[in-house]
Design a protein around this motif. Structure first.
Motif, PDB file in Angstrom:
ATOM      1  N   GLY A 251      19.308  61.360  -1.268  1.00 25.07           N
ATOM      2  CA  GLY A 251      18.338  62.043  -0.504  1.00 25.07           C
ATOM      3  C   GLY A 251      16.473  62.259  -0.349  1.00 25.07           C
ATOM      4  N   CYS A 252      16.063  61.733  -1.295  1.00 24.67           N
ATOM      5  CA  CYS A 252      15.014  61.809  -1.584  1.00 24.67           C
ATOM      6  C   CYS A 252      14.548  59.926  -1.472  1.00 24.67           C
ATOM      7  N   VAL A 253      15.102  58.796  -1.902  1.00 26.16           N
ATOM      8  CA  VAL A 253      14.552  57.582  -2.200  1.00 26.16           C
ATOM      9  C   VAL A 253      14.640  56.653  -0.954  1.00 26.16           C
ATOM     10  N   CYS A 254      15.890  57.932  -0.035  1.00 23.41           N
ATOM     11  CA  CYS A 254      15.839  57.316   1.517  1.00 23.41           C
ATOM     12  C   CYS A 254      15.548  57.754   2.592  1.00 23.41           C
ATOM     13  N   SER A 255      14.703  59.303   2.095  1.00 20.66           N
ATOM     14  CA  SER A 255      13.736  59.843   3.175  1.00 20.66           C
ATOM     15  C   SER A 255      12.487  59.783   3.052  1.00 20.66           C
ATOM     16  N   LEU A 256      11.623  58.731   2.009  1.00 20.89           N
ATOM     17  CA  LEU A 256      10.339  58.376   1.746  1.00 20.89           C
ATOM     18  C   LEU A 256      10.182  57.925   3.017  1.00 20.89           C
ATOM     19  N   PRO A 257       8.662  57.749   3.621  1.00 21.92           N
ATOM     20  CA  PRO A 257       8.204  56.790   4.178  1.00 21.92           C
ATOM     21  C   PRO A 257       8.258  55.552   4.159  1.00 21.92           C
ATOM     22  N   ARG A 258       7.951  54.416   5.096  1.00 22.32           N
ATOM     23  CA  ARG A 258       8.519  52.920   4.780  1.00 22.32           C
ATOM     24  C   ARG A 258       7.456  52.528   3.531  1.00 22.32           C
TER      25      ARG A 258
ATOM     26  N   SER B 118      13.973  60.128  11.440  1.00 23.42           N
ATOM     27  CA  SER B 118      13.164  61.738  10.661  1.00 23.42           C
ATOM     28  C   SER B 118      13.835  61.155   9.101  1.00 23.42           C
ATOM     29  N   CYS B 119      14.444  60.175   8.772  1.00 22.91           N
ATOM     30  CA  CYS B 119      14.252  59.337   7.471  1.00 22.91           C
ATOM     31  C   CYS B 119      13.545  58.914   7.392  1.00 22.91           C
ATOM     32  N   HIS B 120      12.446  58.021   8.539  1.00 26.89           N
ATOM     33  CA  HIS B 120      11.795  56.602   8.148  1.00 26.89           C
ATOM     34  C   HIS B 120      11.726  55.453   8.399  1.00 26.89           C
ATOM     35  N   ALA B 121      13.247  55.854   8.159  1.00 25.59           N
ATOM     36  CA  ALA B 121      14.523  54.939   8.559  1.00 25.59           C
ATOM     37  C   ALA B 121      14.096  53.944  10.049  1.00 25.59           C
ATOM     38  N   ASP B 122      14.548  52.781   9.796  1.00 29.12           N
ATOM     39  CA  ASP B 122      14.201  50.976  10.644  1.00 29.12           C
ATOM     40  C   ASP B 122      15.398  51.454  11.747  1.00 29.12           C
ATOM     41  N   VAL B 123      14.691  51.794  12.933  1.00 31.85           N
ATOM     42  CA  VAL B 123      16.092  51.798  13.965  1.00 31.85           C
ATOM     43  C   VAL B 123      15.749  51.489  15.507  1.00 31.85           C
ATOM     44  N   ARG B 124      16.128  50.417  15.733  1.00 32.30           N
ATOM     45  CA  ARG B 124      15.645  49.670  16.514  1.00 32.30           C
ATOM     46  C   ARG B 124      16.276  50.294  18.361  1.00 32.30           C
ATOM     47  N   ILE B 125      15.030  50.374  19.030  1.00 33.04           N
ATOM     48  CA  ILE B 125      16.027  51.167  20.675  1.00 33.04           C
ATOM     49  C   ILE B 125      16.800  50.409  20.966  1.00 33.04           C
ATOM     50  N   MET B 126      17.885  50.729  21.839  1.00 38.36           N
ATOM     51  CA  MET B 126      19.414  50.690  22.010  1.00 38.36           C
ATOM     52  C   MET B 126      20.368  49.563  21.445  1.00 38.36           C
TER      53      MET B 126
ATOM     54  N   TYR C 188      30.725  57.367  -4.881  1.00 35.12           N
ATOM     55  CA  TYR C 188      30.838  55.322  -4.487  1.00 35.12           C
ATOM     56  C   TYR C 188      30.511  56.223  -3.050  1.00 35.12           C
ATOM     57  N   THR C 189      30.812  56.668  -2.335  1.00 31.08           N
ATOM     58  CA  THR C 189      29.949  56.709  -0.948  1.00 31.08           C
ATOM     59  C   THR C 189      28.408  57.546  -0.628  1.00 31.08           C
ATOM     60  N   SER C 190      27.706  57.949  -1.118  1.00 33.16           N
ATOM     61  CA  SER C 190      26.289  58.242  -1.721  1.00 33.16           C
ATOM     62  C   SER C 190      25.735  57.089  -2.084  1.00 33.16           C
ATOM     63  N   ALA C 191      26.672  56.539  -3.512  1.00 30.81           N
ATOM     64  CA  ALA C 191      26.006  55.232  -3.844  1.00 30.81           C
ATOM     65  C   ALA C 191      26.086  54.231  -2.817  1.00 30.81           C
ATOM     66  N   ALA C 192      26.938  54.163  -1.947  1.00 30.71           N
ATOM     67  CA  ALA C 192      26.780  52.734  -0.576  1.00 30.71           C
ATOM     68  C   ALA C 192      25.854  53.434   0.192  1.00 30.71           C
ATOM     69  N   LYS C 193      25.662  54.909   0.139  1.00 33.59           N
ATOM     70  CA  LYS C 193      25.106  55.360   0.619  1.00 33.59           C
ATOM     71  C   LYS C 193      23.213  55.274   1.081  1.00 33.59           C
ATOM     72  N   CYS C 194      22.894  55.607  -0.037  1.00 33.99           N
ATOM     73  CA  CYS C 194      21.439  55.244  -1.020  1.00 33.99           C
ATOM     74  C   CYS C 194      21.223  53.411  -0.835  1.00 33.99           C
ATOM     75  N   PHE C 195      22.102  52.673  -1.508  1.00 34.11           N
ATOM     76  CA  PHE C 195      21.782  51.149  -1.349  1.00 34.11           C
ATOM     77  C   PHE C 195      21.366  51.220   0.405  1.00 34.11           C
ATOM     78  N   ALA C 196      22.448  51.502   1.258  1.00 31.35           N
ATOM     79  CA  ALA C 196      21.973  50.876   2.253  1.00 31.35           C
ATOM     80  C   ALA C 196      20.590  51.627   3.253  1.00 31.35           C
ATOM     81  N   GLY C 197      20.660  52.476   2.469  1.00 34.28           N
ATOM     82  CA  GLY C 197      19.434  53.603   2.885  1.00 34.28           C
ATOM     83  C   GLY C 197      18.181  52.935   2.650  1.00 34.28           C
ATOM     84  N   LEU C 198      17.820  52.101   1.244  1.00 36.83           N
ATOM     85  CA  LEU C 198      16.960  51.089   0.438  1.00 36.83           C
ATOM     86  C   LEU C 198      17.234  49.875   1.555  1.00 36.83           C
ATOM     87  N   VAL C 199      17.659  49.052   1.538  1.00 32.64           N
ATOM     88  CA  VAL C 199      17.875  47.825   1.800  1.00 32.64           C
ATOM     89  C   VAL C 199      17.140  47.608   3.815  1.00 32.64           C
ATOM     90  N   ASN C 200      17.806  48.936   4.356  1.00 34.36           N
ATOM     91  CA  ASN C 200      17.308  49.644   5.372  1.00 34.36           C
ATOM     92  C   ASN C 200      15.652  49.059   5.409  1.00 34.36           C
TER      93      ASN C 200
END
Length: 1030
Positions: free
Chosen positions: A717-724, A854-862, A751-763
């Motif tokens: 919730g913390c590290v994956c929501s920070l601005p890039r 809203s979590c500042h993820a790198d989300v491209r259009i379409m 293990y699901t939360s760990a995977a999501k946290c890993f993915a959020g950082l990789v993004n």
């Protein structure tokens, strides 16, 4: 010119004129461009053709010259243009068959930058004198209009020198025009004449008459109109002309009054909208002689209309008229036009507010409010006359319905004051009646009728928006009433209205809420019903607590209020954790929701940032950690903060707060979280009685280890929501620990939360070698586990793969292809096949807690469309070669992918996938059935030919699904069957009997919503093919 070049030119002329070879015009133009001969030499070569006794031969010669000019006009000299203009002007006097090519030539010349001074005037004089425009064909008339547009753009000063003669010439040219394409051009010219200040002179009325004869526009474009001209375009173009100058007022206003008497609804609407547009350009003197007629018409439309559009347009027009009159400058010699007009309005409307049955109270109130909202002066006059009468009426009435109606009218007037006033003047408008209005409102709040209370709360909310209107004592009394209603009234409608009103009031007067309401709410929430009280009392107390929690969130828009309300919410969580006060799991969840709402809406200031960074987030972490380390108490109490539902809502609070932190505080918060989870650093946590060297990311094996490992969701919730732009410390080590947990832990949430946290950082990691090395290492480990059938952590490895795949898909990273290819291959896996199919839903869906914008993820259009276009063929090929028992996995994956595409893309792509989607309807998985039906439903509104050819299969599958065990499947299949009744009658009529028989069963379905859809569908199918039917 050489002899041979002269011969070539003469040959080209002869072949075009006498040989009727149109292609020779291009060859001639090429010769002019190449310099083989000049345009004037071409005119000389045309001599015999132009002096022929046959008009058609002369016309053919002029046509050649005009066509060559279209390609060569940019290179003409001023002398050449002058000669050509003289030539064409002379040709205008020739036979009528030569006129079209002459006009084409003149139009081309008007585009020349070398047009000599005075030439535009000369052209137009010849045109107006020698050509009767309306006797020409459509294309030739368009040529004249385009010629006028060209010269108006480039030779405005010259044309204005013609004075009113130019206007007269245009009026003659346009008079009688009927084609909508040409009318758009003519309206454009008229608009330019008016807006650019051409002298209308004595032809003002003629100019109005020649355009207003088309008002109101009555035009319906033919089907498949290739020109694309719409009625709306014509209406707007004509309106721009008619409303362009106050000089038309004496002609336009009587016309509008006349058209408002029409029975045609579109004519009324167009007239009202045109009236609104024109008065914005008029002075009060332009309206003076027509106010009685305009008011009579507007009053009638609002009192008697059956159309909301016309009523709305009438009210808007009244506002515009009042606004125009409000702009009048008063002096001792002139009449106050605004007061005179409003006296007339008040005379006709005010008495309806006092009638016993209140039949016309709403139309009258709407008219008065429309006028009131126009200006400050109008608001003073109308409010001063109406509000005392309404208050008096309210006090004299006893019926709740009448009192509610009067209150609603008062609320509308308060809102209209807000619209018309600037902040510094608001108080002066309502200050004279504010005390009486508050008394009426507080009296209504004390009534027992819920609808009256809701209306009174709305009035109070409107008063609260008037800055500085309510005194401190009035605000305190209002807060007391709101608090009483919140705590004592169990009506949900009243509670919602109270919470919304308090939110608005707290923005204006935060201090009263801090000192009065919040302490009262805290006292009530922390009181407990007596043990001997029955279940109904317990239930009511929990309902009051829930309303208090909502109220605390609603009033906390200012940092000063949030600073007082958030400790109360944290105390609730602390009590729920300790079990000292009986807060339920549901109340703990609602408390977290309130904290999240505060994090979303509180003003983004340094004060609010410090509040979350220093107090709220550390307190939440501390409580969650205590719950993770705590076992069952001696009384058997389990902390609800260790429950997955509560943890998920705490994640939402932390995520929302961290996404809004200023960069410095965000970096400090990230450092705290990382040091806690990697090094067990608890020094920043309050109530620090934790054991040293806590290992939250380590894979422990005691019974309660899952309580600690699942706390990784808070790290996410913390590290994956920070601005890039914020750097997460110890990134490499953190990613390694997360990868280990996600591939070795056996607890699902962990293990699901760990995977999501890993993915959020990789993004968010920048493109480069470090990211590539990380992905290579992770993918090698994941693929190794997935390829080993005997591995015990295949599910964990699969979860990590899907989340990392989604993180890469969102940012268009090329490594995503390898992961999605692996996902496709797993559709044939005996153990992971169904889960792999569901993985496509995860790839295509929006998630709530990570990898969002809203979590500042790198989300491209379409990205969904891109994924579909790159992978749909792989899915189809895999389905075709898959064993029969594995095909449902492919159908499930396809359904998930298509269902998440935008509707317009679905409609385009579905025909190619139709056979697979029909197959998916036979899949036993109800989720696949519902997803596929949701894809098909919008396509049935405009069916492609491929669907028509598959009707037999479609009907068989849809009719079978009307007996599905799942209610949602039954409802959606019935909607699809309903939509099929709109297909071409000859295609679906053969299925009518079968459909009617099949719909008999859902008519008796045990669920009302299913029966409703069955009735609608059967009614349409019953009428299909019947006399008087569709």
């Amino acid at each position: 010119m050489m002899a041979n070049e002269s011969a070539v030119l003469l040959s080209l002329v002869e072949e075009f004129v006498s040989g009727l070879q149109d292609s020779k015009a291009k060859d001639t133009a090429a010769g002019v461009k190449n310099g083989d001969f000049t345009i004037l030499q071409l005119v000389e070569a045309l001599g015999l053709s132009l002096t022929s006794t046959q008009p058609h031969t002369r016309a053919r010669g002029v046509q050649l010259l005009s066509q060559v000019l279209q390609d060569c006009y940019a290179d003409l000299t001023e002398r050449e243009v002058e000669v050509l203009i003289a030539f064409y002007e002379n040709r205008l006097k020739d036979h009528y068959v030569t006129t079209p090519p002459v006009l084409q030539g003149l139009k081309t010349l008007t585009k020349c930058t070398t047009l000599p001074p005075g030439s535009a005037v000369s052209i137009l004089k010849s045109l107006f004198q020698d050509v009767h425009v309306q006797s020409l064909l459509l294309a030739d008339r368009a040529c004249v209009y385009n010629m006028l547009i060209n010269v108006m753009e480039t030779r405005e000063a010259e044309l204005k020198s013609l004075g009113a003669d130019f206007v007269f010439g245009f009026v003659q040219s346009m008079d009688g025009e009927r084609d909508p394409r040409n009318l758009l051009l003519a309206f454009q010219i008229a608009k330019n004449i008016i807006r650019k200040g051409y002298n209308l002179g004595k032809f003002t009325e003629e100019m109005f008459e020649v355009t207003s004869c088309y008002f109101p526009i009555d035009f319906s474009p033919p089907p498949n109109d290739p020109h694309g001209i719409t009625k709306e375009e014509l209406i707007q173009a004509l309106r721009d002309v008619l409303t362009g100058t106050p000089k038309f007022a004496e002609f336009l206003l009587p016309l509008i009054i006349e058209k408002l008497d029409s029975d045609v609804q579109n004519a009324k609407l167009d007239s009202l909208q045109t009236l609104t547009a024109c008065v914005s350009r008029y002075e009060h003197t332009d309206l003076a002689g027509f106010l009685d007629g305009l008011w009579t018409s507007l009053r009638r439309e609002v009192f008697q209309t059956s159309s909301e559009k016309i009523e709305s347009a009438g009210l808007t027009a009244l506002t515009a008229i009042t606004s125009c009159l409000s702009r009048s400058v008063l002096n001792s010699d002139s009449e106050d036009a605004l007061s005179t007009f409003l006296d007339m309005v008040l005379k006709d409307c005010n008495h309806h507010l006092c009638e016993p049955d209140l039949k016309l109270v709403w139309p009258s109130a709407k008219l008065l409010q429309a006028a009131s909202s126009a200006s400050n002066r109008a608001c003073h006059i109308i409010t001063g006359a109406v509000m005392p009468a309404l208050i008096s009426q309210y006090n004299s009435r006893t019926e709740c319905s009448h009192r509610r109606t009067l209150l609603e009218v008062m609320q509308r007037f308060v809102q209209s004051v807000k619209i018309s006033q600037s902040s510094e003047n608001e108080e002066r408008v309502l200050s004279g009646v504010c005390s009486s209005l508050c008394c009426v409102t507080f009296s209504a709040l004390s009534e027992s009728n819920s609808s009256l209370q809701v209306t009174a709360v709305s009035v109070l909310a409107s008063l609260a928006q008037q800055t500085g209107l309510l005194s401190n004592s009035q605000t305190e009394l209002a807060v007391d009433h709101l608090t009483r209603l919140l705590l004592s009234d169990d009506d949900d409608t009243v509670s919602l209205a109270v919470v919304d009103c308090a939110g608005g009031l707290a923005e204006v007067q935060p201090t009263i809420f801090i000192t009065t309401m919040i302490p009262k709410l805290k006292k009530v929430m922390f009181s407990e019903p007596m043990a001997q009280d029955g279940d109904s009392v317990q239930h009511l107390h929990h309902a009051v607590r829930q309303r208090c929690l909502s109220m605390l969130a609603a009033v906390s828009t200012r940092p000063s209020v949030a600073k007082e309300s958030t400790p109360v919410l944290l105390d609730v969580l602390r009590s729920a954790h300790s079990g000292k006060v009986g807060f339920s799991l549901e109340e703990a969840v609602l408390t977290c929701h309130s904290l999240q709402r505060i994090a979303e809406q509180v003003e983004d200031t340094e004060e609010s940032g410090h509040c979350f960074h220093e107090d709220i987030i550390p307190q939440l972490l501390s409580l969650a950690l205590q719950a993770a380390l705590q076992g069952e108490t001696s009384s058997g109490h389990h902390s609800p903060l260790a429950d997955e539902v509560v943890l998920s809502t705490i994640v939402a609070v932390i995520s929302t707060a961290c996404s809004r932190l200023q960069p410095t505080l965000a970096g400090q918060t990230a450092t705290r979280f990382v040091s806690l989870f990697l090094d067990g650093d608890v020094s920043f946590l309050p109530d620090n009685s934790f054991p040293s060297h806590i290992k939250l990311l380590a894979n422990q094996h005691h019974d309660d280890s899952w309580k600690q490992s699942q706390m990784v969701c808070l790290l996410m919730g913390c590290v994956c929501s920070l601005p890039r732009t914020v750097t997460v410390p110890q990134m490499e080590r953190l990613l390694s620990e997360l990868e280990d947990m996600s591939c070795t832990c056996s607890h699902t949430l962990s293990y699901t939360s760990a995977a999501k946290c890993f993915a959020g950082l990789v993004n968010k990691i920048p493109q480069g070698d470090s990211l590539d090395r990380l992905l290579d290492k992770t993918m090698a480990r994941v693929f190794s586990e997935l390829n080993s059938v005997a591995s015990r952590v295949r599910t964990q490895a699969f979860t990590l793969m899907v989340w990392v795949g989604k993180a890469l898909l969102l940012r268009y990273h090329p490594a995503c292809t390898a992961l999605t290819d692996k996902l496709f291959s797993l559709l044939d896996d005996a153990d992971l096949g169904p889960v792999a199919a569901d993985g496509f839903s995860l790839l295509m869906s929006d998630t709530a807690d990570v990898l969002t914008r809203s979590c500042h993820a790198d989300v491209r259009i379409m990205y969904r469309q891109r994924f579909f276009s790159e992978n749909s063929s792989k899915l189809v090929q895999g389905f075709n070669v898959a064993p029969e028992e594995k095909k449902p996995n492919y159908l499930k994956a396809l359904s998930h992918i298509v269902n998440k595409l935008p509707k317009q893309v679905q409609v385009t792509e579905l025909p190619a996938l139709l056979s697979l989607l029909l197959e998916a309807l036979t899949c036993p998985d109800q989720g696949v059935q519902l997803s596929t039906l949701s894809c098909l439903e919008p396509v049935l509104a405009d069916p492609p030919p491929a669907l028509i050819q598959q009707l037999e299969a479609l009907f068989n599958r849809l009719l079978a699904l009307t007996s599905s065990p799942a209610m949602s499947v039954r409802i959606t299949s019935l909607r699809c069957i309903h939509a099929l009744s709109c297909f071409p009658e000859h295609e679906v009529l053969p299925f009518r009997t079968r459909v009617l028989q099949a719909l008999a069963k859902p008519l008796d379905d045990k669920k009302r919503l299913v029966r409703k859809e069955a009735v609608l569908a059967r009614a349409e199918w019953f009428l299909l093919g019947s006399p008087g039917g569709r």
